[in-house]
Design an enzyme around this catalytic site. Structure first.
Site, PDB file in Angstrom:
ATOM      1  N   ASP A  69       0.775  -1.241   0.000  1.00 28.63           N
ATOM      2  CA  ASP A  69       0.000   0.000   0.000  1.00 28.63           C
ATOM      3  C   ASP A  69       0.812   1.301   0.000  1.00 28.63           C
ATOM      4  OD1 ASP A  69      -2.506  -1.208  -0.288  1.00 28.63           O
ATOM      5  OD2 ASP A  69      -2.488  -1.777   1.823  1.00 28.63           O
ATOM      6  N   HIS A 166     -10.130  -2.159  -1.755  1.00 24.13           N
ATOM      7  CA  HIS A 166      -9.217  -1.790  -2.847  1.00 24.13           C
ATOM      8  C   HIS A 166      -9.625  -2.419  -4.183  1.00 24.13           C
ATOM      9  CE1 HIS A 166      -5.931  -1.263   0.426  1.00 24.13           C
ATOM     10  NE2 HIS A 166      -6.187  -0.056  -0.061  1.00 24.13           N
ATOM     11  N   CYS A 253      -1.214  -7.735  -1.117  1.00 23.60           N
ATOM     12  CA  CYS A 253      -0.843  -6.638  -0.218  1.00 23.60           C
ATOM     13  C   CYS A 253       0.367  -6.951   0.641  1.00 23.60           C
ATOM     14  CB  CYS A 253      -2.003  -6.204   0.656  1.00 23.60           C
ATOM     15  SG  CYS A 253      -2.965  -7.516   1.326  1.00 23.60           S
TER      16      CYS A 253
HETATM   17  C1  CIR Z   1      -6.247  -1.786   5.797  1.00 17.18           C
HETATM   18  O1  CIR Z   1      -7.449  -1.677   5.985  1.00 17.18           O
HETATM   19  O2  CIR Z   1      -5.572  -0.861   5.345  1.00 17.18           O
HETATM   20  C2  CIR Z   1      -5.572  -3.100   6.135  1.00 17.18           C
HETATM   21  N1  CIR Z   1      -6.185  -3.661   7.289  1.00 17.18           N
HETATM   22  C3  CIR Z   1      -5.630  -4.060   4.973  1.00 17.18           C
HETATM   23  C4  CIR Z   1      -4.843  -3.593   3.777  1.00 17.18           C
HETATM   24  C5  CIR Z   1      -4.887  -4.566   2.643  1.00 17.18           C
HETATM   25  N2  CIR Z   1      -4.120  -4.083   1.555  1.00 17.18           N
HETATM   26  C6  CIR Z   1      -4.263  -4.467   0.299  1.00 17.18           C
HETATM   27  O3  CIR Z   1      -5.157  -5.250  -0.014  1.00 17.18           O
HETATM   28  N3  CIR Z   1      -3.446  -3.951  -0.597  1.00 17.18           N
END
Ligand code: CIR
Length: 258
Positions: A69, A166, A253
């Site tokens: 991210d 996302h 992610c």
């Molecule tokens: C969030 O809500 O930001 C984290 N708990 C999960 C992020 C997942 N990221 C992704 O799918 N690229």
């Protein structure tokens, strides 16, 4: 597209405080199990020939194992995003040093406020990037992203994300014109020329599978999607991500690949 390297970050104990929605279930991840699953994930990337840069856990940021991210990486440049949520925004400063190991200063760019972006909203198809406009990634960031990548010979366009977190939770590109899509993304005109497999509601989580050099890593426990990917001719490797799923995390992610 051939990947040779990946960046990952070990889950921290604070993972239990990661951001979560009621989308899948509301159980709290078990730290020890998350570490085991993460180890298996990293081992799988290595089996597939990637050199993995493994970063230490960072207790200040509960979601910091989701390294996809805070940055978007490609051959000719890297973009440090501006994660939308306060509890994640500082992750951009922690990913920068490792990005600097692989990119020179004139190849590194930054999404600036009021732009917000997270890499989970960026899906690459050849030299084109689809940017999900979601609660985490806004139009201003998509505009800045476009200005950066076009200088390096890439293109980008935006797609609305209306179903959840996302873009790549609802559409994923598996190369060779193949895509996994949610029923909503199946109606998206931008994807009409791809060979689309519509993943049913009960397996939506498996959309976020990960293509690495001819193999597809699929989350364990989604037999219909797994079989479809195998029938397309890919070698499949299964990785259990059930602890990460509890806080909306999945396969892509957990790494940056380049
Ligand atoms: C969030 O809500 O930001 C984290 N708990 C999960 C992020 C997942 N990221 C992704 O799918 N690229």
């Amino acid at each position: 597209m051939m990947f040779t390297k990946a960046i990952t970050r070990k889950p921290c104990r604070a993972l239990i405080d990661g951001i979560t929605t009621a989308m899948y279930d509301d159980a709290t991840p078990v730290y020890e199990r998350a570490v085991e699953e993460h180890d298996a994930y990293v081992a799988t990337l290595k089996e597939l020939g990637l050199e993995v840069e493994e970063l230490d856990a960072d207790e200040r940021y509960p979601d910091s194992c989701f390294v996809e991210d805070p940055a978007v990486v490609m051959e000719r440049c890297a973009i440090i995003t501006n994660p939308a949520r306060d509890s994640r925004n500082g992750e951009k400063d922690e990913i920068l040093p490792v990005i600097k190991k692989f990119y020179s200063d004139d190849q590194i760019f930054f999404i600036e406020a009021p732009g917000t972006m997270e890499g989970g909203d960026v899906m690459r198809v050849g030299d084109h990037f689809y940017i999900g406009q979601s609660e985490r990634t806004n139009a201003e960031a998509a505009k800045q992203f476009n200005e950066i990548v076009t200088k390096f010979g890439y293109t980008s366009s935006t797609v609305p994300v209306t179903e959840g977190l996302h873009l790549k939770d609802f559409v994923i590109y598996l190369e060779n014109n193949n895509m996994l899509v949610s029923p909503v993304m199946n109606e998206q005109p931008a994807f009409k020329d791809f060979n689309r497999y519509v993943v049913e509601q009960d397996e939506l989580y498996a959309i976020n599978s990960l293509y690495i050099n001819g193999t597809v890593i699929v989350p364990e426990g989604y037999p219909k999607t797994q079989k479809y990917i195998e029938d397309l001719g890919y070698t499949v490797k299964l990785v259990d991500t059930s602890e990460f799923r509890k806080i909306d995390g999945s396969l892509t992610c957990l790494s940056l690949r380049f």
